[in-house]
Design a protein around this motif. Structure first.
Motif, PDB file in Angstrom:
ATOM      1  N   LYS A   1       0.744  -1.092  -0.157  1.00  0.00           N
ATOM      2  CA  LYS A   1      -0.111   0.021   0.058  1.00  0.00           C
ATOM      3  C   LYS A   1       0.832   1.210  -0.080  1.00  0.00           C
ATOM      4  CE  LYS A   1      -4.208  -2.119   2.247  1.00  0.00           C
ATOM      5  NZ  LYS A   1      -4.782  -2.302   3.487  1.00  0.00           N
ATOM      6  N   GLN A   2       2.056   1.097   0.542  1.00  0.00           N
ATOM      7  CA  GLN A   2       2.863   2.319   0.607  1.00  0.00           C
ATOM      8  C   GLN A   2       3.451   2.498  -0.946  1.00  0.00           C
ATOM      9  OE1 GLN A   2       5.721   1.233   3.827  1.00  0.00           O
ATOM     10  NE2 GLN A   2       4.050   2.004   5.170  1.00  0.00           N
ATOM     11  N   LYS A   3       4.038   1.486  -1.129  1.00  0.00           N
ATOM     12  CA  LYS A   3       4.908   1.301  -2.690  1.00  0.00           C
ATOM     13  C   LYS A   3       3.870   1.470  -3.864  1.00  0.00           C
ATOM     14  CE  LYS A   3       8.359  -1.884  -0.987  1.00  0.00           C
ATOM     15  NZ  LYS A   3       9.609  -1.025  -1.137  1.00  0.00           N
ATOM     16  N   PHE A   4       2.755   0.985  -3.888  1.00  0.00           N
ATOM     17  CA  PHE A   4       1.996   0.930  -4.921  1.00  0.00           C
ATOM     18  C   PHE A   4       0.236   1.283  -4.587  1.00  0.00           C
ATOM     19  CE2 PHE A   4       5.214  -2.232  -5.836  1.00  0.00           C
ATOM     20  CZ  PHE A   4       5.907  -1.385  -6.699  1.00  0.00           C
ATOM     21  N   PRO A   5       0.134   2.264  -3.951  1.00  0.00           N
ATOM     22  CA  PRO A   5      -1.243   2.623  -3.491  1.00  0.00           C
ATOM     23  C   PRO A   5      -2.276   2.711  -4.341  1.00  0.00           C
ATOM     24  CG  PRO A   5       0.242   4.784  -3.653  1.00  0.00           C
ATOM     25  CD  PRO A   5       1.018   3.598  -4.110  1.00  0.00           C
ATOM     26  N   MET A   6      -1.997   2.606  -5.718  1.00  0.00           N
ATOM     27  CA  MET A   6      -3.051   2.424  -6.561  1.00  0.00           C
ATOM     28  C   MET A   6      -3.811   0.878  -6.835  1.00  0.00           C
ATOM     29  SD  MET A   6      -0.032   2.035  -8.085  1.00  0.00           S
ATOM     30  CE  MET A   6       0.683   3.475  -8.565  1.00  0.00           C
ATOM     31  N   MET A   7      -3.146   0.123  -5.965  1.00  0.00           N
ATOM     32  CA  MET A   7      -3.620  -1.185  -5.935  1.00  0.00           C
ATOM     33  C   MET A   7      -4.148  -1.667  -4.495  1.00  0.00           C
ATOM     34  SD  MET A   7      -0.153  -3.278  -7.388  1.00  0.00           S
ATOM     35  CE  MET A   7       0.604  -2.735  -8.952  1.00  0.00           C
ATOM     36  N   SER A   8      -5.210  -2.445  -4.661  1.00  0.00           N
ATOM     37  CA  SER A   8      -5.852  -2.960  -3.318  1.00  0.00           C
ATOM     38  C   SER A   8      -5.811  -4.455  -3.152  1.00  0.00           C
ATOM     39  CB  SER A   8      -7.339  -2.424  -3.407  1.00  0.00           C
ATOM     40  OG  SER A   8      -8.036  -2.773  -2.248  1.00  0.00           O
ATOM     41  N   PHE A   9      -5.492  -4.944  -2.405  1.00  0.00           N
ATOM     42  CA  PHE A   9      -5.335  -6.391  -2.041  1.00  0.00           C
ATOM     43  C   PHE A   9      -5.579  -6.850  -0.746  1.00  0.00           C
ATOM     44  CE2 PHE A   9      -3.065  -5.899  -6.208  1.00  0.00           C
ATOM     45  CZ  PHE A   9      -3.680  -7.018  -6.865  1.00  0.00           C
ATOM     46  N   PRO A  10      -5.927  -8.018  -0.068  1.00  0.00           N
ATOM     47  CA  PRO A  10      -6.240  -8.546   1.090  1.00  0.00           C
ATOM     48  C   PRO A  10      -4.867  -8.685   1.890  1.00  0.00           C
ATOM     49  CG  PRO A  10      -7.337 -10.034  -0.400  1.00  0.00           C
ATOM     50  CD  PRO A  10      -6.427  -9.067  -1.160  1.00  0.00           C
ATOM     51  N   ASP A  11      -5.244  -8.729   3.111  1.00  0.00           N
ATOM     52  CA  ASP A  11      -3.924  -8.536   3.745  1.00  0.00           C
ATOM     53  C   ASP A  11      -3.188  -9.909   4.203  1.00  0.00           C
ATOM     54  OD1 ASP A  11      -4.757  -5.941   4.962  1.00  0.00           O
ATOM     55  OD2 ASP A  11      -5.473  -6.704   6.644  1.00  0.00           O
ATOM     56  N   ASN A  12      -3.744 -10.873   3.559  1.00  0.00           N
ATOM     57  CA  ASN A  12      -2.956 -12.159   3.785  1.00  0.00           C
ATOM     58  C   ASN A  12      -2.147 -12.513   2.105  1.00  0.00           C
ATOM     59  OD1 ASN A  12      -5.161 -12.576   1.790  1.00  0.00           O
ATOM     60  ND2 ASN A  12      -5.498 -14.730   2.577  1.00  0.00           N
ATOM     61  N   PHE A  13      -2.124 -11.246   1.557  1.00  0.00           N
ATOM     62  CA  PHE A  13      -1.426 -11.410   0.148  1.00  0.00           C
ATOM     63  C   PHE A  13       0.145 -11.209   0.623  1.00  0.00           C
ATOM     64  CE2 PHE A  13      -4.886 -12.398  -1.942  1.00  0.00           C
ATOM     65  CZ  PHE A  13      -4.856 -12.206  -3.299  1.00  0.00           C
ATOM     66  N   GLY A  14       0.845 -11.705  -0.519  1.00  0.00           N
ATOM     67  CA  GLY A  14       2.231 -11.607  -0.365  1.00  0.00           C
ATOM     68  C   GLY A  14       2.775 -11.117  -1.813  1.00  0.00           C
ATOM     69  N   PHE A  15       3.885 -10.445  -1.917  1.00  0.00           N
ATOM     70  CA  PHE A  15       4.433  -9.620  -3.088  1.00  0.00           C
ATOM     71  C   PHE A  15       5.796  -9.901  -3.302  1.00  0.00           C
ATOM     72  CE2 PHE A  15       0.692  -7.563  -1.218  1.00  0.00           C
ATOM     73  CZ  PHE A  15       0.013  -7.321  -2.367  1.00  0.00           C
ATOM     74  N   VAL A  16       6.461 -10.059  -4.448  1.00  0.00           N
ATOM     75  CA  VAL A  16       7.893 -10.265  -4.722  1.00  0.00           C
ATOM     76  C   VAL A  16       8.161  -9.382  -5.901  1.00  0.00           C
ATOM     77  CG1 VAL A  16       9.606 -11.710  -5.618  1.00  0.00           C
ATOM     78  CG2 VAL A  16       7.907 -12.644  -3.681  1.00  0.00           C
ATOM     79  N   ILE A  17       9.195  -8.535  -5.654  1.00  0.00           N
ATOM     80  CA  ILE A  17       9.527  -7.795  -6.961  1.00  0.00           C
ATOM     81  C   ILE A  17      10.833  -8.352  -7.737  1.00  0.00           C
ATOM     82  CG2 ILE A  17      10.468  -5.527  -7.736  1.00  0.00           C
ATOM     83  CD1 ILE A  17       8.689  -4.043  -6.180  1.00  0.00           C
ATOM     84  N   ASP A  18      10.698  -8.620  -8.584  1.00  0.00           N
ATOM     85  CA  ASP A  18      11.865  -9.081  -9.717  1.00  0.00           C
ATOM     86  C   ASP A  18      12.580  -7.732  -9.970  1.00  0.00           C
ATOM     87  OD1 ASP A  18      13.349  -9.861 -11.857  1.00  0.00           O
ATOM     88  OD2 ASP A  18      12.056 -11.229 -12.526  1.00  0.00           O
ATOM     89  N   ARG A  19      13.473  -7.349  -9.493  1.00  0.00           N
ATOM     90  CA  ARG A  19      14.069  -6.005 -10.154  1.00  0.00           C
ATOM     91  C   ARG A  19      14.454  -5.941 -11.542  1.00  0.00           C
ATOM     92  NH1 ARG A  19      12.383  -2.245  -6.643  1.00  0.00           N
ATOM     93  NH2 ARG A  19      12.774  -2.753  -4.409  1.00  0.00           N
ATOM     94  N   LEU A  20      14.677  -7.122 -12.185  1.00  0.00           N
ATOM     95  CA  LEU A  20      14.926  -7.125 -13.404  1.00  0.00           C
ATOM     96  C   LEU A  20      14.060  -7.249 -14.509  1.00  0.00           C
ATOM     97  CD1 LEU A  20      18.196  -9.503 -13.361  1.00  0.00           C
ATOM     98  CD2 LEU A  20      18.165  -6.813 -13.207  1.00  0.00           C
ATOM     99  N   GLY A  21      12.706  -7.414 -13.994  1.00  0.00           N
ATOM    100  CA  GLY A  21      11.497  -7.540 -15.017  1.00  0.00           C
ATOM    101  C   GLY A  21      11.215  -6.186 -15.528  1.00  0.00           C
ATOM    102  N   GLY A  22      10.529  -6.243 -16.658  1.00  0.00           N
ATOM    103  CA  GLY A  22       9.974  -5.050 -17.482  1.00  0.00           C
ATOM    104  C   GLY A  22       9.339  -5.011 -18.714  1.00  0.00           C
TER     105      GLY A  22
END
Length: 385
Positions: free
Chosen positions: A126-147
């Motif tokens: 929510k801090q990094k991408f406030p334009m998105m809304s997901f449940p509290d039990n979700f997880g996120f991984v950023i692959d820095r090389l993606g694009g």
């Protein structure tokens, strides 16, 4: 009518897999012909459009992550040769339940291969991408090389470089018949050609054409709705603020992917990684309502800063295998007939490496990668080989 001409290799199909294969062959000084049934550029297959996602993260399928390392390097080579930017690094955000393979597996794979990544929960999202809304039990991984890969520009660059390296490209020339043997004779609507090898990169037309060579593989073309959604606040989803993303749910049965507002000003690309089964020559008569209903509900629920009705809808075709892994193999009967098929909606990013290994098969070199996951005989219980 063109007279009979002999080549080292004929590639049938000028989509990204066929073009990358031909490009590698031409760089290896092989006399190479590409045959394409439609006038180029065309929008009837799987390679067209301005953008594709690229990523190192591949969940539990580690062999793709290994291949992607070289795919990135080869895109850089094509950028230098063409003098164009073909890749935009935005990062790839993997989204799912904390225990979903896309989150757990991607983090493990990225860590194993030393690829920069970050894992966090909904609070950080929510801090990094406030334009998105997901449940509290979700997880996120950023692959820095993606694009983002600039798909149309890559196709154009491959055509140009292939010709520079001495290749011959003939569009508007459908193949009528193939006569395999010690050499292969190809009859088209305009002429006859011979080659030591032929590579069939036929896209959604593979099931029909391969059946004529006695090969009935479990390949299923599906129509994908490529949807673009208008921002409520202009600039909020630009490539410097909004990553490409991939979300899986339901054990991988429900996959959504998205790209920032890059192609159309103010329009974000979000699509369902599935669609109705089709015949590629009769693609628009199927019922697509369930796809549009699913994706609209998803956008309304998770992307509240986008209008919930798509502003633009385009189409693409995937050709799926049952396991969603590719087919990269020789024909069981004719070893100089090489088949590239079933890219299942994730072949574009891997095409630089796919083209390399197909070229290696054609010249009789040992493939740079283990092709066991891509062999035809994995379908021997469900196919007529």
């Amino acid at each position: 009518m063109a007279s009979s001409t002999t080549y080292d290799t004929i590639v049938v199909g000028a989509g990204v897999e066929g073009l990358y294969t031909a490009y590698h062959l031409a760089k290896l000084k092989q006399k190479t012909l590409v045959l394409e049934q439609f006038p180029l550029p065309h929008y009837r297959g799987s390679s067209h459009g301005q953008s594709r996602i690229t990523r190192m993260a591949y969940g539990d399928q580690n062999f793709y992550t290994v291949m992607m390392k070289e795919a990135y390097q080869l895109i850089e080579v094509l950028e230098k040769e063409s003098g164009q930017q073909l890749f935009i690094q935005t990062g790839l955000l993997c989204i799912g339940n904390e225990n979903d393979p896309i989150v757990r597996g991607s983090a493990a794979s990225l860590q194993q291969h030393g690829i920069p990544y970050e894992k966090f929960g909904t609070k950080e999202q929510k801090q990094k991408f406030p334009m998105m809304s997901f449940p509290d039990n979700f997880g996120f991984v950023i692959d820095r090389l993606g694009g983002i890969l600039k798909a149309d520009k890559i196709l154009q660059a491959l055509q140009t470089q292939f010709k520079k390296y001495g290749g011959t490209l003939r569009d508007e020339e459908p193949v009528v018949s193939i006569d395999p043997g010690d050499s292969v004779t190809v009859q088209t609507t305009k002429g006859s050609y011979k080659a030591k090898n032929i590579i069939l990169a036929l896209g959604p037309w593979a099931p029909k054409f391969l059946a004529r060579l006695g090969l009935h593989l479990p390949l299923q073309p599906v129509r994908i709705s490529v949807c673009y959604w208008k921002e409520k606040t202009p600039g909020q989803h630009s490539a410097d603020k909004f990553p490409v993303f991939l979300m899986e749910g339901g054990g991988g049965d429900f996959t959504i992917y998205g790209l920032p507002a890059q192609e159309y000003p103010g329009l974000v690309k979000i699509c369902l990684h599935n669609g109705p089964r089709i015949d590629p020559d009769d693609r628009d008569t199927v019922n697509n309502n369930w796809v549009m209903d699913s994706i609209q509900q998803y956008v309304q629920k998770h992307f509240p800063q986008l209008h919930p009705i798509p502003a633009v809808v385009e189409t693409c075709i995937y050709t799926n295998t049952p396991d969603h892994d590719f087919i990269l193999d020789r024909h069981p009967k004719w070893k100089n007939v090489i088949i590239a098929a079933g890219f299942s909606g994730h072949g574009f990013k891997l095409s630089p490496v796919v083209g390399k290994v197909l070229a290696e098969l054609a010249i009789g070199a040992k493939p740079s990668y283990d092709l066991k996951p891509f062999r035809i005989d994995r379908f021997k219980n469900t196919s007529k080989l």
